[in-house]
Design an enzyme around this catalytic site. Structure first.
Site, PDB file in Angstrom:
ATOM      1  N   HIS A 169       0.898  -1.241  -0.009  1.00 31.22           N
ATOM      2  CA  HIS A 169       0.073  -0.028   0.008  1.00 31.22           C
ATOM      3  C   HIS A 169       0.895   1.083  -0.054  1.00 31.22           C
ATOM      4  O   HIS A 169       2.025   1.229   0.678  1.00 31.22           O
ATOM      5  CB  HIS A 169      -0.683   0.058   1.217  1.00 31.22           C
ATOM      6  N   ASP A 201      -7.992  -5.442  -0.272  1.00 23.54           N
ATOM      7  CA  ASP A 201      -8.458  -6.300  -1.602  1.00 23.54           C
ATOM      8  C   ASP A 201      -8.088  -7.988  -1.224  1.00 23.54           C
ATOM      9  O   ASP A 201      -9.053  -8.775  -2.223  1.00 23.54           O
ATOM     10  CB  ASP A 201      -7.834  -5.877  -2.942  1.00 23.54           C
TER      11      ASP A 201
HETATM   12  C1  LIG Z   1      -0.319  -0.442  -3.790  1.00 21.50           C
HETATM   13  C2  LIG Z   1       1.045  -0.247  -4.551  1.00 21.50           C
HETATM   14  C3  LIG Z   1       0.908   0.248  -5.934  1.00 21.50           C
HETATM   15  C4  LIG Z   1       1.776   0.945  -3.603  1.00 21.50           C
HETATM   16  O1  LIG Z   1       2.944   0.898  -4.285  1.00 21.50           O
HETATM   17  P1  LIG Z   1       4.053   2.007  -4.303  1.00 21.50           P
HETATM   18  O2  LIG Z   1       4.016   2.807  -2.874  1.00 21.50           O
HETATM   19  O3  LIG Z   1       3.710   2.960  -5.284  1.00 21.50           O
HETATM   20  O4  LIG Z   1       5.302   1.369  -4.151  1.00 21.50           O
HETATM   21  P2  LIG Z   1       6.034   0.803  -5.579  1.00 21.50           P
HETATM   22  O5  LIG Z   1       5.174   0.399  -6.728  1.00 21.50           O
HETATM   23  O6  LIG Z   1       6.985   2.213  -5.743  1.00 21.50           O
HETATM   24  O7  LIG Z   1       6.920  -0.347  -5.100  1.00 21.50           O
HETATM   25  C5  LIG Z   1       8.118  -0.321  -4.280  1.00 21.50           C
HETATM   26  C6  LIG Z   1       8.856  -1.612  -4.240  1.00 21.50           C
HETATM   27  O8  LIG Z   1       7.882  -2.703  -3.756  1.00 21.50           O
HETATM   28  C7  LIG Z   1       7.710  -3.585  -4.679  1.00 21.50           C
HETATM   29  N1  LIG Z   1       6.154  -3.893  -4.406  1.00 21.50           N
HETATM   30  C8  LIG Z   1       5.205  -3.136  -4.002  1.00 21.50           C
HETATM   31  N2  LIG Z   1       4.207  -3.939  -4.070  1.00 21.50           N
HETATM   32  C9  LIG Z   1       4.348  -5.054  -4.195  1.00 21.50           C
HETATM   33  C10 LIG Z   1       3.700  -6.305  -4.211  1.00 21.50           C
HETATM   34  N3  LIG Z   1       2.366  -6.378  -4.097  1.00 21.50           N
HETATM   35  N4  LIG Z   1       4.113  -7.521  -4.425  1.00 21.50           N
HETATM   36  C11 LIG Z   1       5.367  -7.468  -4.359  1.00 21.50           C
HETATM   37  N5  LIG Z   1       6.392  -6.325  -4.501  1.00 21.50           N
HETATM   38  C12 LIG Z   1       5.859  -5.083  -4.370  1.00 21.50           C
HETATM   39  C13 LIG Z   1       7.730  -3.052  -5.851  1.00 21.50           C
HETATM   40  O9  LIG Z   1       8.262  -4.132  -6.878  1.00 21.50           O
HETATM   41  C14 LIG Z   1       9.056  -2.049  -5.556  1.00 21.50           C
HETATM   42  O10 LIG Z   1      10.276  -3.086  -5.598  1.00 21.50           O
HETATM   43  P3  LIG Z   1      11.570  -2.265  -6.164  1.00 21.50           P
HETATM   44  O11 LIG Z   1      11.833  -1.027  -5.345  1.00 21.50           O
HETATM   45  O12 LIG Z   1      12.371  -3.444  -5.897  1.00 21.50           O
HETATM   46  O13 LIG Z   1      11.277  -1.986  -7.724  1.00 21.50           O
HETATM   47  C15 LIG Z   1       1.760  -1.631  -4.706  1.00 21.50           C
HETATM   48  O14 LIG Z   1       2.132  -1.895  -3.220  1.00 21.50           O
HETATM   49  C16 LIG Z   1       0.997  -2.695  -5.595  1.00 21.50           C
HETATM   50  O15 LIG Z   1       1.303  -2.456  -6.875  1.00 21.50           O
HETATM   51  N6  LIG Z   1       0.478  -3.681  -4.961  1.00 21.50           N
HETATM   52  C17 LIG Z   1      -0.269  -4.538  -5.478  1.00 21.50           C
HETATM   53  C18 LIG Z   1      -1.589  -4.055  -6.087  1.00 21.50           C
HETATM   54  C19 LIG Z   1      -2.626  -3.694  -4.850  1.00 21.50           C
HETATM   55  O16 LIG Z   1      -2.792  -4.844  -4.339  1.00 21.50           O
HETATM   56  N7  LIG Z   1      -3.017  -2.708  -5.207  1.00 21.50           N
HETATM   57  C20 LIG Z   1      -4.367  -2.518  -4.096  1.00 21.50           C
HETATM   58  C21 LIG Z   1      -3.914  -1.394  -3.224  1.00 21.50           C
HETATM   59  S1  LIG Z   1      -4.962  -0.877  -2.244  1.00 21.50           S
END
Ligand SMILES: CC(C)(COP(=O)(O)OP(=O)(O)OC[C@H]1O[C@@H](n2cnc3c(N)ncnc32)[C@H](O)[C@@H]1OP(=O)(O)O)[C@@H](O)C(=O)NCCC(=O)NCCS
Length: 380
Positions: A263, A316
């Site tokens: 998140h 989710d």
């Molecule tokens: C929600 C989300 C977009 C937030 O992400 P964010 O704060 O923008 O973090 P980032 O996308 O910049 O990711 C940071 C790191 O964590 C990793 N990461 C983030 N979410 C991850 C997940 N669900 N599974 C595996 N790795 C994950 C990324 O690959 C990244 O790794 P890196 O630094 O080695 O490249 C992200 O956690 C995600 O994509 N989750 C899955 C989708 C989801 O469940 N969405 C519903 C949200 S309520």
């Protein structure tokens, strides 16, 4: 003429940590609270219908206020005939979320308050959309299966009526309560991507239906609301409790993103996921071993994600499993998120308009330096 310069030190990719506005609707800073109430208490002691009222009107309703609100919403539980005809005309492969987005946009043309952006008109439109969105999901679902849409039952709650209109039979009290709690947890979440989209749209003095249409578009993506439709894919790929640990380790080594985890704001876990998890488990276990095995599989994935990535489930993760345990089809999961979040979106639209300033940030330019245009004939 020169524009004012942006402040490069204020740049944060993805606007992470940036305060982009004020709100009195909810906060995630001190545990998630809607209008001051902890979301856990709301889920335990109130219903989604009360929460929708709280978000829109600022206070929990008294008995008579709730009855009047529910009666107004129940009266609006039907779609204009041309919108039903539109559902018939859309391609069979149109996704329910895309259809819901189209439906909200189309419903604008039939709303008598369409052009009125006053607070009172927006509350009336919000109540109507709250009523119409579940109907749109259920009617399109049935039409896409060659079934007749079902008339709403006025006496049923938001959650109970939706299940009735979708399935054609009334759900059990336990199913209704489980869905109701999930809707409460989905209803509002500060400046998330779809809510921010809605606020940006209405900050131009556009209208509520345009803002909600845009918000549904933002919700669709798997990094936001679309994640609840991916949860069962993750579990099925993991195969079951016997293969889950090997699968998740392998997936992480391939740097896969595991939907339902992580998140932007909650780095130590999402309180909403903890509230819904036992409810999902209870319904799955009641459904027999074929459903219960997904709870065991999820448990293993949760443990490995915490150990290896320090990452925890978001809402989710249990919601996708709960809806599956309720025998609901995956493509309606994100639309169901939307039929709850409409309460939060509309509250934000109204709040934005109460104290509006156009949302228009700046960008850091990283393109080419100044160049002179070479006419086409000289470019070769
Ligand atoms: C929600 C989300 C977009 C937030 O992400 P964010 O704060 O923008 O973090 P980032 O996308 O910049 O990711 C940071 C790191 O964590 C990793 N990461 C983030 N979410 C991850 C997940 N669900 N599974 C595996 N790795 C994950 C990324 O690959 C990244 O790794 P890196 O630094 O080695 O490249 C992200 O956690 C995600 O994509 N989750 C899955 C989708 C989801 O469940 N969405 C519903 C949200 S309520």
């Amino acid at each position: 003429m020169s524009a004012s310069s942006p402040n490069p030190s204020a740049y944060s990719p993805g606007l992470e940590g940036i305060v982009a506005g004020e709100t009195a609707i909810s906060t995630v800073s001190d545990g998630l609270r809607y209008r001051g109430y902890p979301v856990g208490e709301l889920a335990e002691r109130a219903t989604f219908d009360e929460i929708a009222y709280l978000l829109l009107y600022g206070e929990l309703p008294k008995t008579a206020e709730l009855a009047a609100f529910q009666a107004r919403v129940a009266m609006a539980r039907r779609l204009p005939e041309p919108v039903l005809q539109l559902f018939q005309a859309l391609p069979k492969w149109a996704s329910p979320l895309d259809v819901l987005r189209t439906a909200v946009s189309a419903l604008a043309h039939f709303d008598q308050d369409m052009a009125d952006n006053s607070r009172e008109a927006n509350l009336r439109k919000a109540e109507r959309l709250l009523a119409q969105m579940p109907v749109a999901i259920a009617d399109h679902y049935r039409i896409s299966k060659g079934l007749q849409p079902i008339m709403a039952k006025q006496e049923l709650s938001h959650a109970a009526n939706f299940l009735y209109m979708l399935n054609g039979t009334e759900a059990t009290a336990e199913e209704v309560r489980a869905l109701d709690i999930s809707l409460t947890l989905y209803a509002e979440h500060e400046f998330n991507a779809s809510t921010f989209t809605a606020r940006v749209i209405v900050s131009t003095m556009s209208d509520l239906h345009s803002a909600i249409t845009g918000a549904i578009g933002a919700l669709k993506g798997p990094l936001h609301g679309g994640a609840n439709e991916k949860v069962m894919d993750v579990l099925r790929l993991a195969g079951g409790p016997e293969t889950a640990e090997a699968w998740i380790l392998e997936a992480l080594s391939r740097k896969e993103r595991i939907m339902g985890f992580g998140h932007r704001v909650y780095k130590a876990g999402d309180v909403r996921a903890g509230i819904l998890k036992p409810i999902s488990r209870r319904l799955a276990e009641a459904g027999g071993p074929a459903l219960a095995k997904w709870e065991e599989t999820a448990e293993i994935i949760e443990r490995v994600m915490a150990e290896k990535k320090g990452m925890y489930p978001n809402l989710d993760w249990p919601a996708g499993r709960l809806y599956h345990a309720m025998n609901l089809e995956i493509p309606v999961y994100t639309p169901m998120f939307a039929m709850s979040r409409i309460a939060g979106w509309a509250a934000h639209v109204i709040e934005q308009l109460d104290n509006n300033r156009l949302i228009r940030p700046r960008s850091l330019y990283i393109g080419s330096g100044p160049r002179t245009v070479v006419p086409l004939v000289e470019r070769g």
